[in-house]
Design a protein around this motif. Sequence first.
Motif, PDB file in Angstrom:
ATOM      1  N   GLY A  35      -3.566 -46.784  74.159  1.00 42.28           N
ATOM      2  CA  GLY A  35      -3.399 -46.231  72.772  1.00 42.28           C
ATOM      3  C   GLY A  35      -3.589 -44.573  72.658  1.00 42.28           C
ATOM      4  N   ALA A  36      -3.347 -44.162  74.098  1.00 44.51           N
ATOM      5  CA  ALA A  36      -3.228 -42.307  73.830  1.00 44.51           C
ATOM      6  C   ALA A  36      -2.305 -41.859  73.091  1.00 44.51           C
ATOM      7  N   ARG A  37      -2.582 -40.541  72.667  1.00 44.44           N
ATOM      8  CA  ARG A  37      -1.522 -40.027  71.553  1.00 44.44           C
ATOM      9  C   ARG A  37      -1.413 -38.626  71.949  1.00 44.44           C
ATOM     10  N   PHE A  38      -0.756 -37.670  71.346  1.00 50.88           N
ATOM     11  CA  PHE A  38      -0.174 -36.309  71.555  1.00 50.88           C
ATOM     12  C   PHE A  38      -0.103 -35.772  70.484  1.00 50.88           C
ATOM     13  N   ASN A  39      -0.233 -34.460  70.408  1.00 48.50           N
ATOM     14  CA  ASN A  39       0.039 -33.415  69.190  1.00 48.50           C
ATOM     15  C   ASN A  39       0.189 -32.267  69.449  1.00 48.50           C
ATOM     16  N   GLY A  40      -0.069 -31.198  68.330  1.00 55.43           N
ATOM     17  CA  GLY A  40       0.225 -29.747  68.582  1.00 55.43           C
ATOM     18  C   GLY A  40      -0.423 -29.083  67.263  1.00 55.43           C
ATOM     19  N   LEU A  41      -0.499 -27.739  67.598  1.00 57.67           N
ATOM     20  CA  LEU A  41      -0.958 -26.851  66.540  1.00 57.67           C
ATOM     21  C   LEU A  41       0.083 -25.640  66.502  1.00 57.67           C
ATOM     22  N   PHE A  42       0.392 -25.223  65.195  1.00 56.81           N
ATOM     23  CA  PHE A  42       1.309 -24.088  65.022  1.00 56.81           C
ATOM     24  C   PHE A  42       0.937 -23.033  63.984  1.00 56.81           C
ATOM     25  N   PRO A 123      11.081 -17.657  62.302  1.00 57.86           N
ATOM     26  CA  PRO A 123      10.106 -17.817  63.758  1.00 57.86           C
ATOM     27  C   PRO A 123       8.693 -18.436  63.296  1.00 57.86           C
ATOM     28  N   PHE A 124       8.116 -19.064  64.367  1.00 55.14           N
ATOM     29  CA  PHE A 124       6.811 -19.753  64.191  1.00 55.14           C
ATOM     30  C   PHE A 124       6.069 -19.740  65.396  1.00 55.14           C
ATOM     31  N   LYS A 125       4.862 -19.686  65.408  1.00 53.39           N
ATOM     32  CA  LYS A 125       3.954 -19.529  66.593  1.00 53.39           C
ATOM     33  C   LYS A 125       3.579 -21.089  66.881  1.00 53.39           C
ATOM     34  N   VAL A 126       3.374 -21.162  68.557  1.00 51.48           N
ATOM     35  CA  VAL A 126       2.747 -22.541  68.979  1.00 51.48           C
ATOM     36  C   VAL A 126       1.386 -21.998  69.504  1.00 51.48           C
ATOM     37  N   VAL A 127       0.171 -22.644  69.016  1.00 51.96           N
ATOM     38  CA  VAL A 127      -1.109 -22.292  69.459  1.00 51.96           C
ATOM     39  C   VAL A 127      -1.159 -23.223  70.728  1.00 51.96           C
ATOM     40  N   ARG A 128      -1.165 -24.486  70.648  1.00 52.88           N
ATOM     41  CA  ARG A 128      -1.256 -25.531  72.024  1.00 52.88           C
ATOM     42  C   ARG A 128      -0.518 -26.693  71.838  1.00 52.88           C
ATOM     43  N   LEU A 129      -0.346 -27.421  72.928  1.00 53.54           N
ATOM     44  CA  LEU A 129       0.477 -28.713  72.947  1.00 53.54           C
ATOM     45  C   LEU A 129      -0.303 -29.646  73.601  1.00 53.54           C
ATOM     46  N   ASN A 130      -0.679 -30.716  73.216  1.00 47.82           N
ATOM     47  CA  ASN A 130      -1.707 -31.920  73.895  1.00 47.82           C
ATOM     48  C   ASN A 130      -0.676 -33.055  74.267  1.00 47.82           C
ATOM     49  N   PRO A 131      -0.583 -33.109  75.556  1.00 47.29           N
ATOM     50  CA  PRO A 131       0.384 -34.441  75.969  1.00 47.29           C
ATOM     51  C   PRO A 131      -0.424 -35.586  75.931  1.00 47.29           C
ATOM     52  N   LEU A 132      -1.819 -35.466  76.027  1.00 52.69           N
ATOM     53  CA  LEU A 132      -2.659 -36.547  75.990  1.00 52.69           C
ATOM     54  C   LEU A 132      -3.967 -36.371  75.507  1.00 52.69           C
ATOM     55  N   GLN A 248      -1.988 -24.479  76.837  1.00 59.20           N
ATOM     56  CA  GLN A 248      -2.416 -23.454  76.269  1.00 59.20           C
ATOM     57  C   GLN A 248      -1.243 -22.275  75.747  1.00 59.20           C
ATOM     58  N   CYS A 249      -0.698 -22.452  74.603  1.00 59.61           N
ATOM     59  CA  CYS A 249       0.429 -21.675  74.264  1.00 59.61           C
ATOM     60  C   CYS A 249       0.443 -20.517  73.882  1.00 59.61           C
ATOM     61  N   ASP A 250      -1.050 -20.035  73.527  1.00 55.29           N
ATOM     62  CA  ASP A 250      -1.350 -18.683  73.272  1.00 55.29           C
ATOM     63  C   ASP A 250      -0.564 -17.961  72.154  1.00 55.29           C
ATOM     64  N   ASP A 251      -0.343 -18.804  71.248  1.00 50.88           N
ATOM     65  CA  ASP A 251       0.745 -18.184  69.796  1.00 50.88           C
ATOM     66  C   ASP A 251       1.761 -17.534  70.219  1.00 50.88           C
ATOM     67  N   VAL A 252       2.477 -18.125  71.331  1.00 54.10           N
ATOM     68  CA  VAL A 252       3.758 -17.512  71.532  1.00 54.10           C
ATOM     69  C   VAL A 252       4.797 -17.669  70.559  1.00 54.10           C
ATOM     70  N   THR A 253       5.670 -17.044  70.049  1.00 50.63           N
ATOM     71  CA  THR A 253       6.652 -17.195  69.120  1.00 50.63           C
ATOM     72  C   THR A 253       7.832 -17.528  69.327  1.00 50.63           C
ATOM     73  N   VAL A 254       8.469 -18.742  68.728  1.00 50.46           N
ATOM     74  CA  VAL A 254       9.639 -19.359  68.831  1.00 50.46           C
ATOM     75  C   VAL A 254      10.620 -19.102  67.822  1.00 50.46           C
ATOM     76  N   PRO A 255      11.467 -18.114  68.100  1.00 51.79           N
ATOM     77  CA  PRO A 255      12.425 -17.588  67.194  1.00 51.79           C
ATOM     78  C   PRO A 255      13.556 -19.164  66.871  1.00 51.79           C
ATOM     79  N   PRO A 256      14.259 -18.730  65.664  1.00 52.66           N
ATOM     80  CA  PRO A 256      15.054 -19.941  65.140  1.00 52.66           C
ATOM     81  C   PRO A 256      16.195 -20.194  66.461  1.00 52.66           C
TER      82      PRO A 256
END
Length: 321
Positions: A35-42, A123-132, A248-256
């Motif tokens: 029952g592991a999950r995954f998520n992210g912070l933006f 554009p938005f920023k990605v703080v982190r992504l958790n695969p597990l 650790q995505c370090d608030d990298v910017t993802v453009p459209p």
Amino acid sequence: MSFILSNPHLHFTLDPATSSWSLYSQTSETPSIDGARFNGLFRFPDRNWPHLGGLQPWHWRGSLTDADISRRTQDSPHGPLNTLAARVVSSMDSAAFTVEFALPSDRPFLLIRLLVRNAGAQPFKVVRLNPLFAGPLHKGGAVRLSSGSNPLTFFSNGWQSWSFAGALTARRTQPYTALGWLQGPPNHNPATPASEIRGQFSGDMFGVLADPTEHSAIVAGFLSQRQQFGSIDTVAKPLSPSLRLRAQCDDVTVPPGADLFTDWAYVQLLPQYDLDPLAEYAKAVGRENAARVPARTPVGWCSWYTYFANVTEAHVRANLE
């Protein structure tokens, strides 16, 4: 309906109804991840949000509601990969997520990768992504090392050559430099979770959560650090351990119209480890990064770690003797 990947070593299931995945050994009941999950912070633009430069934090909870799930086989440095990819558009309609799970045909590990596409106009920023993440600390799923309540250990890998690396028992706290703020920043990645609670540990790139009594273990980490620094953190409680992998995505910017993806995360279940539980992981890292292996390993001597800048001719001669 659950989706399954299987090879001689591992059995993997993805359940879109609960947005969770599980991994089991083909030869033993434990270790396992259930029952592991995954998520992210933006951070998204919001003129009504005065903090953080007008960017509002937003959690992607890892929901796979109405996900488009597909299968394929692809080549890789680890041989053919049998892959499940689940693609879903977020509730904000400006981000699309793909979670990829890959099982090599005949190797004892699972690979996981997250991909984010900016489907909006800003554009938005990605703080982190958790695969597990799984276990009581993360309020979902279960990590099992054995059927009993044996004490657990965690092997923590350091951020760089002067950082702590070694096995820790559950009665320990995470080791840090005694020089505090002076040596803290170069010795510890500030994005890697830091805890002073007994039995709660972290490591960089990879780690090993183990039951030394039954010689069972879970090896988890990342195969490379090309896209982000990756870290692992755990709570080594015998009856209720927790485990998380973090890119650790370090608030990298993802453009459209652009994409951001993680390095492959690695998970291996070891029902009975030997003196080298990291052997398979090290080989996989070598293949992933096309490591150059010389026909003959050079042998040398380094004065620095004993003598630093005070080495003399006499020191060199004494060591040669």
